[in-house]
Design an enzyme around this catalytic site. Structure first.
Site, PDB file in Angstrom:
ATOM      1  CB  SER A 127      -0.871  -0.013   1.259  1.00  0.00           C
ATOM      2  OG  SER A 127      -1.436   1.256   1.474  1.00  0.00           O
ATOM      3  CE1 TYR A 152      -4.233  -2.091   4.774  1.00  0.00           C
ATOM      4  CE2 TYR A 152      -3.568   0.158   4.273  1.00  0.00           C
ATOM      5  CZ  TYR A 152      -3.950  -1.103   3.853  1.00  0.00           C
ATOM      6  OH  TYR A 152      -4.041  -1.369   2.506  1.00  0.00           O
TER       7      TYR A 152
HETATM    8  N1  LIG Z   1      -8.491  -0.116  -2.477  1.00  0.00           N
HETATM    9  C1  LIG Z   1      -7.394   0.599  -2.206  1.00  0.00           C
HETATM   10  O1  LIG Z   1      -7.368   1.823  -2.359  1.00  0.00           O
HETATM   11  C2  LIG Z   1      -6.142  -0.097  -1.710  1.00  0.00           C
HETATM   12  C3  LIG Z   1      -4.991   0.698  -1.531  1.00  0.00           C
HETATM   13  C4  LIG Z   1      -3.828   0.090  -1.090  1.00  0.00           C
HETATM   14  C5  LIG Z   1      -3.794  -1.267  -0.847  1.00  0.00           C
HETATM   15  N2  LIG Z   1      -4.932  -2.013  -1.004  1.00  0.00           N
HETATM   16  C6  LIG Z   1      -4.846  -3.452  -0.730  1.00  0.00           C
HETATM   17  O2  LIG Z   1      -5.336  -4.152  -1.855  1.00  0.00           O
HETATM   18  C7  LIG Z   1      -5.949  -5.379  -1.437  1.00  0.00           C
HETATM   19  C8  LIG Z   1      -7.370  -5.463  -1.970  1.00  0.00           C
HETATM   20  O3  LIG Z   1      -8.095  -4.336  -1.491  1.00  0.00           O
HETATM   21  P1  LIG Z   1      -9.594  -4.021  -1.880  1.00  0.00           P
HETATM   22  O4  LIG Z   1      -9.723  -2.549  -1.960  1.00  0.00           O
HETATM   23  O5  LIG Z   1     -10.008  -4.871  -3.006  1.00  0.00           O
HETATM   24  O6  LIG Z   1     -10.320  -4.463  -0.521  1.00  0.00           O
HETATM   25  P2  LIG Z   1     -11.571  -5.412  -0.249  1.00  0.00           P
HETATM   26  O7  LIG Z   1     -11.820  -5.338   1.224  1.00  0.00           O
HETATM   27  O8  LIG Z   1     -12.691  -5.082  -1.172  1.00  0.00           O
HETATM   28  O9  LIG Z   1     -11.009  -6.843  -0.629  1.00  0.00           O
HETATM   29  C9  LIG Z   1     -10.351  -7.694   0.277  1.00  0.00           C
HETATM   30  C10 LIG Z   1     -11.072  -9.029   0.294  1.00  0.00           C
HETATM   31  O10 LIG Z   1     -10.338  -9.899   1.143  1.00  0.00           O
HETATM   32  C11 LIG Z   1     -11.235 -10.604   1.955  1.00  0.00           C
HETATM   33  N3  LIG Z   1     -10.555 -10.935   3.210  1.00  0.00           N
HETATM   34  C12 LIG Z   1     -10.210 -10.075   4.203  1.00  0.00           C
HETATM   35  N4  LIG Z   1      -9.609 -10.752   5.197  1.00  0.00           N
HETATM   36  C13 LIG Z   1      -9.585 -12.052   4.823  1.00  0.00           C
HETATM   37  C14 LIG Z   1      -9.106 -13.237   5.421  1.00  0.00           C
HETATM   38  N5  LIG Z   1      -8.551 -13.220   6.636  1.00  0.00           N
HETATM   39  N6  LIG Z   1      -9.235 -14.406   4.749  1.00  0.00           N
HETATM   40  C15 LIG Z   1      -9.824 -14.449   3.520  1.00  0.00           C
HETATM   41  N7  LIG Z   1     -10.313 -13.357   2.907  1.00  0.00           N
HETATM   42  C16 LIG Z   1     -10.191 -12.172   3.550  1.00  0.00           C
HETATM   43  C17 LIG Z   1     -12.429  -9.693   2.170  1.00  0.00           C
HETATM   44  O11 LIG Z   1     -13.634 -10.411   2.451  1.00  0.00           O
HETATM   45  C18 LIG Z   1     -12.495  -8.922   0.855  1.00  0.00           C
HETATM   46  O12 LIG Z   1     -13.424  -9.516  -0.035  1.00  0.00           O
HETATM   47  C19 LIG Z   1      -5.872  -5.382   0.093  1.00  0.00           C
HETATM   48  O13 LIG Z   1      -4.723  -6.113   0.458  1.00  0.00           O
HETATM   49  C20 LIG Z   1      -5.693  -3.916   0.439  1.00  0.00           C
HETATM   50  O14 LIG Z   1      -5.041  -3.745   1.670  1.00  0.00           O
HETATM   51  C21 LIG Z   1      -6.093  -1.462  -1.448  1.00  0.00           C
END
Ligand SMILES: NC(=O)c1ccc[n+]([C@@H]2O[C@H](COP(=O)([O-])OP(=O)(O)OC[C@H]3O[C@@H](n4cnc5c(N)ncnc54)[C@H](O)[C@@H]3O)[C@@H](O)[C@H]2O)c1
Length: 335
Positions: A127, A152
């Protein structure tokens, strides 16, 4: 290829899985469908993926060690895209343990699965928040990221360190992707674009933090997915320019890489709100508030390394991307 996508029912996971399926890969999608936000939205995303015959869903928590071990032993994945995590900066202040379970315990379970079952390449979500309190712009992979300002961010930085260890000890190729504020259709209900759109359509005021004095390198989800797919295909390798005498944080002797994926074009929060107002054709009532704990005033990605490695740099404008989000939101929720 046979690819494991964790977090497949999530925002970025769904889009990534769709792209892999469209080009003919076999995708096993893993998710625990937790209720951090509406599980109904996760089910709807999954319903789209289930239309593809080459998609299979496994409901599993990445923190479930025997469950993850069994999955890797049974499936023999060629590549792994690890996106499952407890996301969100603010929630990590109230619920630190959720981050330790999903992001630290879960991550080591994925690393162990890759190590023991000859996975050719692990690509995982880091991130922009790893840059913490840094004020040198744009943020570069060669900058130190030792000053996180939320748990985080600390777990994401920890993922990069854990991945490096496995790349060094077991020659496991790993690539960490530092995503910058991702937005687009099927986006997350806890993020600003979704919250603002919903509030404006319901005639409620929107909360504008740090009195609107924020800048974000908003990155459209299709650009993120393009970066993910290109890095999955380009397996991490040792960097010949690395020197242990003068260790550069962005390089390694091991098959380990980290890349920013951001738009390289930070946008003022107030300009982002104007783009939403213009897509909706409604003016927002703004509730100006101070900065929130764990937040940072600005993000800005240096994308030269990603470009050199993959030939790609995100470029979708906020006007285009916000328009596509609003069109999806109205079609999905009405209004
Ligand atoms: N969206 C953003 O702006 C952003 C920015 C930086 C990093 N990220 C990272 O990108 C990745 C995806 O993010 P996103 O925005 O799609 O989020 P999101 O929450 O929509 O997707 C994450 C998915 O992982 C699942 N999950 C969470 N914990 C879990 C566990 N212990 N076991 C199994 N499944 C689990 C959730 O149910 C969810 O469907 C994450 O790692 C997030 O930290 C996202």
């Amino acid at each position: 290829m046979k690819i494991l996508v964790t977090g497949a029912a999530g925002f970025i996971g769904m889009h990534t899985s769709e792209r892999l399926l469209a080009r003919g890969d076999e995708v096993v999608g893993l998710d625990n469908l937790n209720d951090y936000y509406d599980p109904g939205l996760k089910e709807s995303r999954l319903a789209r993926l289930r239309l593809h015959p080459a998609f299979r869903f496994v409901k599993l928590d990445v923190a479930d060690r025997p469950g993850v071990e069994r999955l890797f032993a049974a499936e023999k994945f060629e590549r792994v895209i690890h996106l499952a995590a407890q996301a969100g900066v603010r929630y990590s202040i109230q619920n630190p343990h959720a981050y330790v379970d999903s992001n630290l315990v879960g991550f080591v379970n994925i690393l162990e699965g890759c190590r023991h079952h000859q996975v050719q390449h692990l690509v995982y979500a880091s991130s922009s928040s790893v840059y913490g309190g840094n004020t040198k712009m744009p943020f570069s992979e060669h900058d130190s990221v030792d000053h996180p300002v939320s748990l985080y961010a600390a777990t994401k930085k920890a993922n990069e360190l854990m991945a490096h260890t496995y790349s060094h000890l077991y020659a496991l190729p790993t690539t960490g992707l530092r995503f910058f504020t991702v937005y687009g259709p099927w986006g997350r209900p806890d993020m600003a674009l979704f919250l603002f759109t919903k509030a404006i359509l319901e005639g409620r005021p929107i909360d504008v933090f740090n009195h609107g004095k924020m800048k974000r390198d908003f990155t459209y989800v299709d650009d993120i997915v393009e970066g993910v797919i290109r890095t999955v295909d380009h397996v991490a390798a040792p960097d010949p320019a690395f020197s242990s005498d003068q260790p550069d944080p962005g390089r390694s002797h091991a098959p380990f890489r980290v890349f920013n994926i951001g738009n390289h074009h930070p946008v003022e929060l107030m300009a982002f709100i104007e783009a939403i107002e213009s897509a909706l054709g409604i003016k927002a009532t703004k509730n100006f508030l101070p900065m929130q704990d764990g937040d940072v005033p600005a993000t800005y990605a240096d994308t030269r390394e990603l470009n050199a490695w993959t030939g790609f740099a995100p470029a979708t404008s906020v006007g285009d991307g916000v328009g596509r989000f609003v069109a999806w939101y109205r079609a999905y929720y009405g209004g």
